[in-house]
Write a protein that holds these residues in place. Sequence first.
Motif, PDB file in Angstrom:
ATOM      1  N   GLY A  13       0.373  -1.543   0.008  1.00 34.81           N
ATOM      2  CA  GLY A  13       0.053   0.079  -0.060  1.00 34.81           C
ATOM      3  C   GLY A  13       0.544   1.005   0.481  1.00 34.81           C
ATOM      4  O   GLY A  13       2.249   1.162  -0.356  1.00 34.81           O
ATOM      5  N   LYS A  35      -2.126  -6.520  -4.061  1.00 31.72           N
ATOM      6  CA  LYS A  35      -2.767  -6.733  -5.617  1.00 31.72           C
ATOM      7  C   LYS A  35      -1.854  -7.382  -6.656  1.00 31.72           C
ATOM      8  O   LYS A  35      -0.929  -7.305  -6.678  1.00 31.72           O
ATOM      9  CB  LYS A  35      -2.747  -5.227  -5.263  1.00 31.72           C
ATOM     10  N   PHE A  42      -7.067  -7.529  -6.411  1.00 33.96           N
ATOM     11  CA  PHE A  42      -7.612  -7.030  -4.897  1.00 33.96           C
ATOM     12  C   PHE A  42      -7.603  -5.286  -4.757  1.00 33.96           C
ATOM     13  O   PHE A  42      -6.638  -5.181  -5.442  1.00 33.96           O
ATOM     14  CB  PHE A  42      -7.045  -7.319  -3.741  1.00 33.96           C
ATOM     15  N   LYS A  44      -7.361  -2.238  -2.130  1.00 36.34           N
ATOM     16  CA  LYS A  44      -8.260  -1.440  -1.306  1.00 36.34           C
ATOM     17  C   LYS A  44      -9.095  -0.484  -0.657  1.00 36.34           C
ATOM     18  O   LYS A  44      -8.996   0.711  -1.462  1.00 36.34           O
ATOM     19  CB  LYS A  44      -6.996  -0.691  -0.453  1.00 36.34           C
ATOM     20  N   CYS A  46     -11.407   2.381   0.424  1.00 37.81           N
ATOM     21  CA  CYS A  46     -10.633   3.442   0.713  1.00 37.81           C
ATOM     22  C   CYS A  46     -11.440   4.916   0.293  1.00 37.81           C
ATOM     23  O   CYS A  46     -11.955   4.666  -1.403  1.00 37.81           O
ATOM     24  CB  CYS A  46      -9.859   3.852   0.535  1.00 37.81           C
ATOM     25  N   ASN A 122       0.157 -14.052  -1.476  1.00 37.72           N
ATOM     26  CA  ASN A 122      -0.962 -13.611   0.242  1.00 37.72           C
ATOM     27  C   ASN A 122       0.202 -14.424   1.073  1.00 37.72           C
ATOM     28  O   ASN A 122       0.202 -15.504   1.149  1.00 37.72           O
ATOM     29  CB  ASN A 122      -1.921 -14.673   0.227  1.00 37.72           C
ATOM     30  N   CYS A 123       0.859 -13.351   2.034  1.00 36.16           N
ATOM     31  CA  CYS A 123       1.929 -14.343   2.898  1.00 36.16           C
ATOM     32  C   CYS A 123       1.188 -14.369   4.164  1.00 36.16           C
ATOM     33  O   CYS A 123      -0.429 -14.093   4.373  1.00 36.16           O
ATOM     34  CB  CYS A 123       2.151 -12.984   3.419  1.00 36.16           C
ATOM     35  N   ASP A 155       1.494  -4.259   5.940  1.00 42.06           N
ATOM     36  CA  ASP A 155       0.447  -5.155   5.422  1.00 42.06           C
ATOM     37  C   ASP A 155      -1.286  -4.280   5.771  1.00 42.06           C
ATOM     38  O   ASP A 155      -2.473  -5.213   5.869  1.00 42.06           O
ATOM     39  CB  ASP A 155       0.488  -6.471   5.813  1.00 42.06           C
ATOM     40  N   ILE A 160      -0.644  -9.565   9.363  1.00 41.27           N
ATOM     41  CA  ILE A 160      -0.183 -10.367   9.613  1.00 41.27           C
ATOM     42  C   ILE A 160       1.081 -10.633  10.628  1.00 41.27           C
ATOM     43  O   ILE A 160       1.360 -11.213  11.813  1.00 41.27           O
ATOM     44  CB  ILE A 160      -0.463 -11.935   8.561  1.00 41.27           C
ATOM     45  N   VAL A 252     -10.322  -1.771   9.659  1.00 39.96           N
ATOM     46  CA  VAL A 252     -10.167  -0.535   9.421  1.00 39.96           C
ATOM     47  C   VAL A 252      -9.894  -0.228  11.182  1.00 39.96           C
ATOM     48  O   VAL A 252     -10.723  -0.282  12.351  1.00 39.96           O
ATOM     49  CB  VAL A 252     -10.883   0.173   9.114  1.00 39.96           C
ATOM     50  N   GLY A 272       2.871   2.851   8.662  1.00 37.45           N
ATOM     51  CA  GLY A 272       1.498   1.985   7.879  1.00 37.45           C
ATOM     52  C   GLY A 272       0.684   1.767   9.085  1.00 37.45           C
ATOM     53  O   GLY A 272       0.609   1.866  10.801  1.00 37.45           O
ATOM     54  N   GLU A 273      -0.619   1.476   8.738  1.00 37.73           N
ATOM     55  CA  GLU A 273      -2.128   0.942   8.969  1.00 37.73           C
ATOM     56  C   GLU A 273      -1.352  -0.203  10.378  1.00 37.73           C
ATOM     57  O   GLU A 273      -2.177  -0.521  11.583  1.00 37.73           O
ATOM     58  CB  GLU A 273      -3.029   0.510   8.286  1.00 37.73           C
ATOM     59  N   SER A 274      -1.009  -0.963   9.584  1.00 37.27           N
ATOM     60  CA  SER A 274       0.037  -2.291  10.438  1.00 37.27           C
ATOM     61  C   SER A 274       0.480  -1.989  11.753  1.00 37.27           C
ATOM     62  O   SER A 274      -0.139  -2.480  12.734  1.00 37.27           O
ATOM     63  CB  SER A 274       0.323  -3.261   9.625  1.00 37.27           C
ATOM     64  N   LEU A 283      -9.652   9.289  10.906  1.00 31.23           N
ATOM     65  CA  LEU A 283      -9.830   7.590   9.645  1.00 31.23           C
ATOM     66  C   LEU A 283      -8.376   7.981   8.556  1.00 31.23           C
ATOM     67  O   LEU A 283      -8.458   6.843   7.220  1.00 31.23           O
ATOM     68  CB  LEU A 283     -10.652   6.954   9.247  1.00 31.23           C
ATOM     69  N   GLU A 284      -8.099   9.341   8.490  1.00 27.83           N
ATOM     70  CA  GLU A 284      -6.751   9.584   7.130  1.00 27.83           C
ATOM     71  C   GLU A 284      -6.225   8.958   7.804  1.00 27.83           C
ATOM     72  O   GLU A 284      -5.276   8.998   9.287  1.00 27.83           O
ATOM     73  CB  GLU A 284      -6.969  10.615   7.619  1.00 27.83           C
ATOM     74  N   GLY A 285      -5.331   8.020   6.891  1.00 27.81           N
ATOM     75  CA  GLY A 285      -3.909   7.368   7.563  1.00 27.81           C
ATOM     76  C   GLY A 285      -2.490   7.382   5.648  1.00 27.81           C
ATOM     77  O   GLY A 285      -2.060   7.092   6.513  1.00 27.81           O
TER      78      GLY A 285
HETATM   79  C1  LIG Z   1     -12.501   2.561   4.360  1.00 30.39           C
HETATM   80  C2  LIG Z   1     -11.690   2.858   4.119  1.00 30.39           C
HETATM   81  C3  LIG Z   1     -11.647   4.396   3.857  1.00 30.39           C
HETATM   82  C4  LIG Z   1     -10.367   5.101   3.591  1.00 30.39           C
HETATM   83  N1  LIG Z   1     -10.261   6.873   3.646  1.00 30.39           N
HETATM   84  C5  LIG Z   1      -9.155   7.124   3.125  1.00 30.39           C
HETATM   85  C6  LIG Z   1      -9.066   8.790   3.059  1.00 30.39           C
HETATM   86  O1  LIG Z   1      -9.541   8.858   2.516  1.00 30.39           O
HETATM   87  N2  LIG Z   1      -7.589   9.370   2.955  1.00 30.39           N
HETATM   88  C7  LIG Z   1      -6.431   8.700   3.691  1.00 30.39           C
HETATM   89  O2  LIG Z   1      -5.995   9.605   4.174  1.00 30.39           O
HETATM   90  N3  LIG Z   1      -6.790   7.731   4.111  1.00 30.39           N
HETATM   91  C8  LIG Z   1      -7.947   6.696   4.186  1.00 30.39           C
HETATM   92  N4  LIG Z   1      -8.726   4.887   4.561  1.00 30.39           N
HETATM   93  C9  LIG Z   1      -7.552   5.108   5.982  1.00 30.39           C
HETATM   94  C10 LIG Z   1      -6.227   4.390   4.889  1.00 30.39           C
HETATM   95  O3  LIG Z   1      -6.858   3.548   4.088  1.00 30.39           O
HETATM   96  C11 LIG Z   1      -5.313   3.333   5.246  1.00 30.39           C
HETATM   97  O4  LIG Z   1      -4.680   4.021   6.800  1.00 30.39           O
HETATM   98  C12 LIG Z   1      -4.327   3.361   4.689  1.00 30.39           C
HETATM   99  O5  LIG Z   1      -4.072   3.173   3.365  1.00 30.39           O
HETATM  100  C13 LIG Z   1      -2.437   2.464   4.964  1.00 30.39           C
HETATM  101  O6  LIG Z   1      -2.013   2.454   4.128  1.00 30.39           O
HETATM  102  P1  LIG Z   1      -0.764   1.366   4.701  1.00 30.39           P
HETATM  103  O7  LIG Z   1       0.069   0.609   3.756  1.00 30.39           O
HETATM  104  O8  LIG Z   1      -0.449   1.388   5.934  1.00 30.39           O
HETATM  105  O9  LIG Z   1      -1.895   0.056   4.280  1.00 30.39           O
HETATM  106  P2  LIG Z   1      -3.142  -0.430   3.141  1.00 30.39           P
HETATM  107  O10 LIG Z   1      -3.375   0.313   2.415  1.00 30.39           O
HETATM  108  O11 LIG Z   1      -3.926  -1.174   4.179  1.00 30.39           O
HETATM  109  O12 LIG Z   1      -2.010  -1.586   2.378  1.00 30.39           O
HETATM  110  C14 LIG Z   1      -2.057  -2.799   2.561  1.00 30.39           C
HETATM  111  C15 LIG Z   1      -1.481  -3.316   1.307  1.00 30.39           C
HETATM  112  O13 LIG Z   1      -1.286  -4.530   1.901  1.00 30.39           O
HETATM  113  C16 LIG Z   1      -1.715  -5.686   1.467  1.00 30.39           C
HETATM  114  N5  LIG Z   1      -1.678  -6.948   2.247  1.00 30.39           N
HETATM  115  C17 LIG Z   1      -2.440  -7.109   2.812  1.00 30.39           C
HETATM  116  N6  LIG Z   1      -2.278  -8.462   4.328  1.00 30.39           N
HETATM  117  C18 LIG Z   1      -1.976  -9.368   2.637  1.00 30.39           C
HETATM  118  C19 LIG Z   1      -1.058  -9.965   2.603  1.00 30.39           C
HETATM  119  N7  LIG Z   1      -1.711 -11.452   3.750  1.00 30.39           N
HETATM  120  N8  LIG Z   1      -0.369 -11.093   1.974  1.00 30.39           N
HETATM  121  C20 LIG Z   1       0.282  -9.997   0.836  1.00 30.39           C
HETATM  122  N9  LIG Z   1       0.027  -8.480   0.520  1.00 30.39           N
HETATM  123  C21 LIG Z   1      -0.859  -7.926   1.852  1.00 30.39           C
HETATM  124  C22 LIG Z   1      -2.458  -5.713   0.329  1.00 30.39           C
HETATM  125  O14 LIG Z   1      -2.131  -5.739  -1.136  1.00 30.39           O
HETATM  126  C23 LIG Z   1      -3.125  -3.854   1.207  1.00 30.39           C
HETATM  127  O15 LIG Z   1      -2.886  -3.142   0.383  1.00 30.39           O
HETATM  128  C24 LIG Z   1      -9.663   5.164   5.052  1.00 30.39           C
HETATM  129  C25 LIG Z   1      -9.591   3.548   5.551  1.00 30.39           C
HETATM  130  C26 LIG Z   1     -10.875   2.607   5.249  1.00 30.39           C
HETATM  131  C27 LIG Z   1     -10.677   1.533   5.371  1.00 30.39           C
END
Ligand SMILES: Cc1cc2nc3c(=O)[nH]c(=O)nc-3n(C[C@H](O)[C@H](O)[C@H](O)COP(=O)(O)OP(=O)(O)OC[C@H]3O[C@@H](n4cnc5c(N)ncnc54)[C@H](O)[C@@H]3O)c2cc1C
Length: 358
Positions: A13, A35, A42, A44, A46, A122-123, A155, A160, A252, A272-274, A283-285
């Motif tokens: 992500g 993805k 897949f 996400k 958002c 998928n891990c 992730d 995980i 989330v 990130g969100e993990s 919920l901005e992330g």
């Molecule tokens: C419905 C919703 C709306 C949101 N709207 C906003 C918004 O408008 N603006 C904003 O700033 N934030 C928004 N957020 C929050 C934001 O989406 C997240 O905080 C941000 O995407 C986190 O980024 P990340 O890279 O940490 O994780 P993610 O974006 O969740 O990316 C993680 C990636 O890891 C991969 N993954 C997951 N598990 C596995 C696995 N087991 N094996 C392999 N790959 C895997 C997936 O491909 C996934 O895309 C929203 C969240 C939700 C749920």
Amino acid sequence: MNTTYDIAIIGLGPAGSVLARLLSKEFKIIAIDKKNDLENGFQKPCGGLLSSDAQKVFARFDMTIPKSILVDPQIFSVKTMDENNKLIRYYQRFYININRHKFDLWLKSIIPSNVHIYNNSNCTNIEKIDTGYKVTFSENGKKQTIITKYLVGADGANSIVRRTIYPNKKIRTYMAIQQWFSEEHETPFYSCIFDDEITDCCSWSISKDNHFIFGGAYPIDNSKEKFEKQKKNLIKQGFKFGKLLKTEACLVLRPSKYSDFCCGKNNAFLIGESAGFISPSSLEGISSAIISAEYLSKVLNSYSKNPNKKYRQKTLKLRLKIFLKLFKCPFMYNPILRKIVLKSKINSIDVRKIENDF
Ligand SMILES: Cc1cc2nc3c(=O)[nH]c(=O)nc-3n(C[C@H](O)[C@H](O)[C@H](O)COP(=O)(O)OP(=O)(O)OC[C@H]3O[C@@H](n4cnc5c(N)ncnc54)[C@H](O)[C@@H]3O)c2cc1C
């Protein structure tokens, strides 16, 4: 024989992709992501709104965003709907309205070629071993195993990596549900909806490229029923749900205390969100995902002797910033305080509906 890497990134992500881009080319890096690199596969769920904080990070990286990621239209205010107090206010917002999936694919596309990317993968298992971690994943259904010295969980909410290294950690979690409809409103709009009887978090709607997206974050039990009930309530408020095109859902996180943030340990890191880096108020992330990735890249690129400690130190300001947003929550989520704020009209704008002018 298992292939050995210096760094394995789980998830591409915003957090994982930015980290993969910033890490030194001297490392042997693998990135495993659900993805694929196409439009399908897949995606996400958002809202796809790029906040000013996220825009500032791109500015710091001297990066621009391609036009192909933007959607139509760009919206300059949020319609804040307080269902408990029956109040509506408009507030100016500086978001950029984007196609989130295209944004993710673009960030993946600029990862340097030295990173071995496994798409559609998928891990499924992580095991601590003497030399680091043994990571098992399935690529297009084919099981593979690698060994890595450093492991990075990028992730997302249901990480995980986090569940493996912190098996007892429980962070406040909601079920986010979004549906995409054909757009039937005369004027596209962005809304944020508060309704205590449905959820103690919030719901939202946004228009994108002739689609109307409605979503919300609901307590996990009966989330689908609550989502449907809210849709019915909103029809009475003038919401038009056209032809249903897509339903999506994911977990989330919404940190509720300082100890919810977890940066990792034993050469495993969370970004990130993990790690719980997501605003509990909005919920901005995306911004925190990118900022934490930048911090970790600096720590790993400097070959620090105690990288976990260094990363924890570097993220202190970010953790405090997100933690402080908890103090904003009562003014948004407590119906009495929210009523006072909305009634005061502070910072709200009067929206002139054209039809009223004639
Ligand atoms: C419905 C919703 C709306 C949101 N709207 C906003 C918004 O408008 N603006 C904003 O700033 N934030 C928004 N957020 C929050 C934001 O989406 C997240 O905080 C941000 O995407 C986190 O980024 P990340 O890279 O940490 O994780 P993610 O974006 O969740 O990316 C993680 C990636 O890891 C991969 N993954 C997951 N598990 C596995 C696995 N087991 N094996 C392999 N790959 C895997 C997936 O491909 C996934 O895309 C929203 C969240 C939700 C749920």
